[in-house]
Design a protein around this motif. Sequence first.
Motif, PDB file in Angstrom:
ATOM      1  N   VAL A 237       0.862  -1.185   0.000  1.00 56.65           N
ATOM      2  CA  VAL A 237       0.000   0.000   0.000  1.00 56.65           C
ATOM      3  C   VAL A 237       0.896   1.232   0.000  1.00 56.65           C
ATOM      4  N   THR A 238       0.773   2.048  -1.022  1.00 60.43           N
ATOM      5  CA  THR A 238       1.637   3.214  -1.149  1.00 60.43           C
ATOM      6  C   THR A 238       1.075   4.391  -0.350  1.00 60.43           C
ATOM      7  N   LYS A 239       1.936   5.343  -0.067  1.00 56.59           N
ATOM      8  CA  LYS A 239       1.558   6.500   0.740  1.00 56.59           C
ATOM      9  C   LYS A 239       0.622   7.414  -0.035  1.00 56.59           C
ATOM     10  N   LYS A 240      -0.374   7.923   0.672  1.00 59.22           N
ATOM     11  CA  LYS A 240      -1.362   8.835   0.091  1.00 59.22           C
ATOM     12  C   LYS A 240      -1.393  10.128   0.911  1.00 59.22           C
ATOM     13  N   PRO A 241      -1.955  11.184   0.370  1.00 60.03           N
ATOM     14  CA  PRO A 241      -2.111  12.419   1.152  1.00 60.03           C
ATOM     15  C   PRO A 241      -2.984  12.187   2.380  1.00 60.03           C
ATOM     16  N   THR A 242      -2.630  12.843   3.480  1.00 59.99           N
ATOM     17  CA  THR A 242      -3.381  12.685   4.723  1.00 59.99           C
ATOM     18  C   THR A 242      -4.238  13.898   5.049  1.00 59.99           C
ATOM     19  N   GLY A 243      -4.021  15.013   4.358  1.00 60.94           N
ATOM     20  CA  GLY A 243      -4.721  16.238   4.699  1.00 60.94           C
ATOM     21  C   GLY A 243      -4.001  17.054   5.748  1.00 60.94           C
ATOM     22  N   LEU A 244      -2.924  16.505   6.315  1.00 58.25           N
ATOM     23  CA  LEU A 244      -2.103  17.221   7.279  1.00 58.25           C
ATOM     24  C   LEU A 244      -0.860  17.776   6.579  1.00 58.25           C
ATOM     25  N   THR A 245      -0.379  18.917   7.044  1.00 60.40           N
ATOM     26  CA  THR A 245       0.837  19.498   6.486  1.00 60.40           C
ATOM     27  C   THR A 245       2.024  19.022   7.307  1.00 60.40           C
ATOM     28  N   LEU A 265       6.946  14.564   1.605  1.00 61.04           N
ATOM     29  CA  LEU A 265       6.262  15.849   1.679  1.00 61.04           C
ATOM     30  C   LEU A 265       4.767  15.622   1.566  1.00 61.04           C
ATOM     31  N   ASP A 266       4.020  16.108   2.546  1.00 57.20           N
ATOM     32  CA  ASP A 266       2.590  15.830   2.650  1.00 57.20           C
ATOM     33  C   ASP A 266       1.879  17.132   3.007  1.00 57.20           C
ATOM     34  N   GLY A 267       0.825  17.468   2.252  1.00 57.21           N
ATOM     35  CA  GLY A 267       0.141  18.710   2.587  1.00 57.21           C
ATOM     36  C   GLY A 267      -1.015  19.019   1.657  1.00 57.21           C
ATOM     37  N   ASN A 268      -1.512  20.258   1.774  1.00 65.37           N
ATOM     38  CA  ASN A 268      -2.638  20.744   0.983  1.00 65.37           C
ATOM     39  C   ASN A 268      -2.164  21.799   0.007  1.00 65.37           C
ATOM     40  N   ILE A 269      -2.684  21.726  -1.208  1.00 59.19           N
ATOM     41  CA  ILE A 269      -2.360  22.733  -2.213  1.00 59.19           C
ATOM     42  C   ILE A 269      -3.317  23.914  -2.111  1.00 59.19           C
ATOM     43  N   THR A 270      -4.583  23.640  -1.849  1.00 57.89           N
ATOM     44  CA  THR A 270      -5.571  24.704  -1.693  1.00 57.89           C
ATOM     45  C   THR A 270      -5.874  24.917  -0.222  1.00 57.89           C
ATOM     46  N   ASN A 272      -8.643  25.344   1.272  1.00 57.08           N
ATOM     47  CA  ASN A 272      -9.806  24.620   1.793  1.00 57.08           C
ATOM     48  C   ASN A 272      -9.546  23.126   1.955  1.00 57.08           C
ATOM     49  N   GLY A 273      -8.349  22.677   1.617  1.00 56.83           N
ATOM     50  CA  GLY A 273      -7.984  21.276   1.816  1.00 56.83           C
ATOM     51  C   GLY A 273      -8.563  20.315   0.801  1.00 56.83           C
ATOM     52  N   LYS A 274      -9.207  20.837  -0.247  1.00 56.49           N
ATOM     53  CA  LYS A 274      -9.797  19.934  -1.236  1.00 56.49           C
ATOM     54  C   LYS A 274      -8.730  19.281  -2.124  1.00 56.49           C
ATOM     55  N   LEU A 275      -7.710  20.033  -2.493  1.00 55.84           N
ATOM     56  CA  LEU A 275      -6.641  19.492  -3.323  1.00 55.84           C
ATOM     57  C   LEU A 275      -5.427  19.214  -2.439  1.00 55.84           C
ATOM     58  N   GLN A 276      -5.068  17.944  -2.330  1.00 54.58           N
ATOM     59  CA  GLN A 276      -3.989  17.512  -1.444  1.00 54.58           C
ATOM     60  C   GLN A 276      -2.879  16.856  -2.265  1.00 54.58           C
ATOM     61  N   ARG A 297      19.952   3.428  -7.046  1.00 53.30           N
ATOM     62  CA  ARG A 297      18.578   3.612  -7.477  1.00 53.30           C
ATOM     63  C   ARG A 297      18.031   4.947  -6.993  1.00 53.30           C
ATOM     64  N   PHE A 298      17.002   5.415  -7.677  1.00 52.31           N
ATOM     65  CA  PHE A 298      16.254   6.572  -7.174  1.00 52.31           C
ATOM     66  C   PHE A 298      14.789   6.394  -7.531  1.00 52.31           C
ATOM     67  N   ASP A 299      13.915   7.025  -6.720  1.00 47.72           N
ATOM     68  CA  ASP A 299      12.472   6.915  -6.881  1.00 47.72           C
ATOM     69  C   ASP A 299      11.842   8.294  -6.809  1.00 47.72           C
ATOM     70  N   VAL A 300      10.778   8.476  -7.575  1.00 45.63           N
ATOM     71  CA  VAL A 300       9.947   9.676  -7.525  1.00 45.63           C
ATOM     72  C   VAL A 300       8.503   9.201  -7.477  1.00 45.63           C
ATOM     73  N   ALA A 301       7.758   9.617  -6.445  1.00 42.24           N
ATOM     74  CA  ALA A 301       6.390   9.112  -6.265  1.00 42.24           C
ATOM     75  C   ALA A 301       5.447  10.242  -5.863  1.00 42.24           C
ATOM     76  N   PRO A 302       4.906  10.989  -6.841  1.00 38.41           N
ATOM     77  CA  PRO A 302       3.921  12.038  -6.528  1.00 38.41           C
ATOM     78  C   PRO A 302       2.494  11.482  -6.521  1.00 38.41           C
ATOM     79  N   VAL A 303       1.659  12.031  -5.651  1.00 36.27           N
ATOM     80  CA  VAL A 303       0.251  11.666  -5.560  1.00 36.27           C
ATOM     81  C   VAL A 303      -0.559  12.941  -5.398  1.00 36.27           C
ATOM     82  N   LEU A 304      -1.659  13.043  -6.156  1.00 37.02           N
ATOM     83  CA  LEU A 304      -2.598  14.147  -6.012  1.00 37.02           C
ATOM     84  C   LEU A 304      -3.972  13.581  -5.683  1.00 37.02           C
ATOM     85  N   ARG A 305      -4.649  14.221  -4.748  1.00 38.96           N
ATOM     86  CA  ARG A 305      -6.006  13.805  -4.378  1.00 38.96           C
ATOM     87  C   ARG A 305      -6.900  15.033  -4.339  1.00 38.96           C
TER      88      ARG A 305
END
Length: 790
Positions: A237-245, A265-270, A272-276, A297-305
Motif C-alpha cells: 500500500v503506497t503513501k497517500k495524502p493525509t490532509g495534514l501538512t 512531503l505531505d500537505g494541501n495545495i488549496t 480549503n484542503g480539497k486538493l492535497q 537507485r532513485f524513486d519519484v512518487a507524486p500523488v494528487l487527491r
Amino acid sequence: MKNTTLLYLSILFLSITNAFAQRYTAIKGRVCSADGKPVESVTIGITNTSLGTTTDADGHFQFNKIKSGTYTVKVTAIGLMPEEKLVTVTAGTIAVLNFTLKENANQLNEVAISDTRKRYKVDNPSPGLRLGEPLLQVPQNIQVVTSDQLKDQQVFNMLEGASRNVSGLVLQDHWGNYALIYGRGDRIASFRNGMNIEATWGPLNEDMSFVDRIEFVKGPAGFMLANGNPSGFYNVVTKKPTGLTRQSFDFTTGSFNTYRGTADLDGNITSNGKLQYRLNLMGQMAESFRPCDFTNRFDVAPVLRYKFDDKNTLTAEYTYQFQRMNAFGTAYLFSTKGYKDLPRDFTNAPSNTPAANIYDHSAYLTFEHKFNDKWKVTAQGAYFNYKQIGYSYWISSIKNNGDIDRSLGLWDAVNRNKFGQAFVNGELRTGAVIHRILGGLDIGDKYYIADYNQSGSLDPVTPFNIYHPNNGAVTLPTFDRATPLSERGKNTISTEKYQSVYLQDELGFFNQQLRLTLAGRFTHATTLDPYSGSTNNRQVTPRVGLSYSVDDATSFYGVYDQAFLPQNGNIFGGGKVKPVTGNNLELGIKRDWFGGKWSTSLSVYQILKNNQLVADPDKHGDPSASYMIQLGQTKTSGIEFDARGEIITGLSLMVNYAYTNSEISKDTDPANIGTPVPGFAKHVSNGWLTYRLQHGTLKGVGLSAGYMLQVDRRPWSLSGPADMPNYFRLDGGASYQLKKFSLALNVNNLLDAYLISGGHEDYLNAAGGTVYNWQAEAPRNFRLSLGYRF
C-alpha cells in the motif's frame, strides 16, 4: 450450489426466529479536528472496562456487542487533554457519538511529531483489500506490517527482510530486481494497491520510501482475485495524502559505502484542503560486500487527491523507480562440495561485468463515491511499464576440481500490465440479519517480452577456477541490440488476460456477533507462452467463511476458499502445462489485548494444490536448460502464530512462529509421493523488540533487538538432500528522538554468521554429481540514519 443455498436459507430462518432474543448494541462515531478534518490513531476507550480501540484513517471508531446501559467514552492522545462523553445505549440499537478536538490539523501534527511511540498494530485493512471491516472480524489470517516497523528495522526494500515480520515467510533466491517470497509451500503473489502485478521475472521490488504498509494475506482470497496462488499474496500500500501538512527528511549512511536520502512531503495545495498532495523522493548509492557489486537507485512518487465534496474523491498516483546494478546472477556461488564451500565475499564475476538498468513506471487513477455512510463504489485503473536493459550471468559447467565455464547473456525485457477494477461496498438489513455486500469486476492484461537467447562464454580457452580465481577483465561476448526487442524477443512473448466478476455477502447475526461469509467468483483467463502455447480457462471459485466474536476483543474463524493459477513453463518434450487448482481450509483465533494495544493470531491450515510446477532435476543432456516438471498434487499444512503491538507504554513487540510441512501427495511417479516440495523451511520464527524511555533525562532513547530463525530448510529444487544449513541472524539497534530530530543506528548480523539464502541443487556437473549453488548474505554491517520532521 444447492446445498449452499439451503444452508443460506436455514441460517436466515434461524436468525429471524431469534430476532427477539437477547441482543447487544454498538457504539460508533468519528473524531475530527477543530477544522473538521478526520483524526487517525486516536485512542478511544470505555472507562471501567477493558474495551479500547483507535480511529481509522477517516477518524471512525466502533465498539460492538455492548450491553445496554450508560457508559463514559474517553478520547485520549499523547500531548492532548482527554475528552469524555456520556452515552446511553439500549438493546438492538447503534449509538452514534462524535468528538471534535480543540486543536486544528496542524496542531495535531505537531503532537504526532513529539510522540515517541511506534505503532506496530493495525486494526483495519486498507481500502485496496475491499473488505470494509476490522481485521479482527475477517475470517482469514491477514498480517499488516507498518512503515513504522520497517523504519525501526531500517529496511530499504522488499529484498531486505520485510517478510521477517510475518509468520512462515521465507525470502528465496533473487536476481536483485524482484522479490521471491515463499509462504505456505509456494511463492506468494505480489500486489500493489489491490492489483495483482506479479510477473514471472518481476516486478521491480518496491522501495520502502513510498510504502505506507504491507498487507500479507494468507491462503486464497476470492474477494481479491481467483486466478492467484492458493498460498496467498502480499499487498503493498503506497503513501497517500493525509490532509495534514508535514514533511520529513532522512539521510542514511552505512557499511559498503551506502548513502541514501529520502524526503516525504505531505500537505494541501488549496487552503480549503480539497486538493492535497504527497511527494516521496529517494536516492541511493550502495556497494556490496562482494567485489565489483553495487546497487544504485532513485524513486519519484507524486500523488494528487482532489475531494470534490464529502462523497466524491479522485486520486492520481505515479511512481517511477530506476535501478542500476551489476549483471543479474553475479551473486550466486557454485560448488560440487557443498554449501559454504567458498568465502561469502567470493564472486565469479569478472571486474568488467557490465551493468543492468531497470526503468519502472506505474500510474493509478482511483475514483471513490460514497452514496451514504453505508454504501460506496470504487473504480480504478492502473498501467505498469517495466523496461530492463541488462545481462544475465550463470555458469555452463563445473568440474570437481573447481573449473567452471562462465556464461554471460543478454536479458533485455519489457513488462507491460494494464488493470481495471470496479467494486461496491455496502450494508443492508433484512430483519435481524445485517448484510455486508461486496461485489465487482476485475480486468487484467499482462504482456512480457524478453531477449535472453544471446549468450557467450567468458572462458572460451582457459577455465575459471573457483579455488584459484582470477577476476580480472575478460573479453565480453558480442551482442545484437541494433535489432528491436520486438523482433529479437518475438519467440519469448508471454501474455495473460483475465476478466472476472464476484459477489460476497457477509451475513451478521446477533448484532454482528456471528458472521457467515458466502461468496463466489467467475474468472475467464487466457494465457500465451513460448513453451506450452495458449490456454483458455473458465473457473468458478466459491468461498465460505464463518467468524464468531466471543467478546469485543476475541474472535474464532474458519474459511474454505478456492483458487486457480494459469502458469507456463518449459516441460521436456513439449508437454502442455495445466493451471494450478487449489483450495485452502483454515481455522483460527484472533485476540486484542489490553484495550487493543496489541494482538495475537493463531491459525491452522491445509492447502491442497494440483499441477504445481517445480524445477526438473534432469537436464536431459542440456546443462543450461531450465526444464520444469508438473506434480500431481501437493499438500501443505501448518500452524502459524503472530503477535504484535505495544505491550506496555514504550515497549513494542513483534514475534511470530510457523510450522510448515509441504509434500507431494499424488503423482504419476509413485517414487515422488511423500517427497518435500521445494522452497520452504519447516520451522520459521522471527522477533523484534523495541523499548523507548518515556520519562527522565534519557527520554526518547530507544533500544531494539531482533532475530530470524529458519530450521529444516528445503532448497529451491526437487532433487538433492535437504542439507541447507539452518539460519539464525541476530540484529540490534539504538535510537534517540528529540522533538523534530531522530537518530538511529542498526547493526545487522551481530554474530557475523555465514548466512545463505536461495539454495539450489542442480545437475550441471559433467560427471553427473550434485552442484550446490547459493547466495551468501552480508557479514556484520551497520546503518546510521538522521531524520528531521516538521
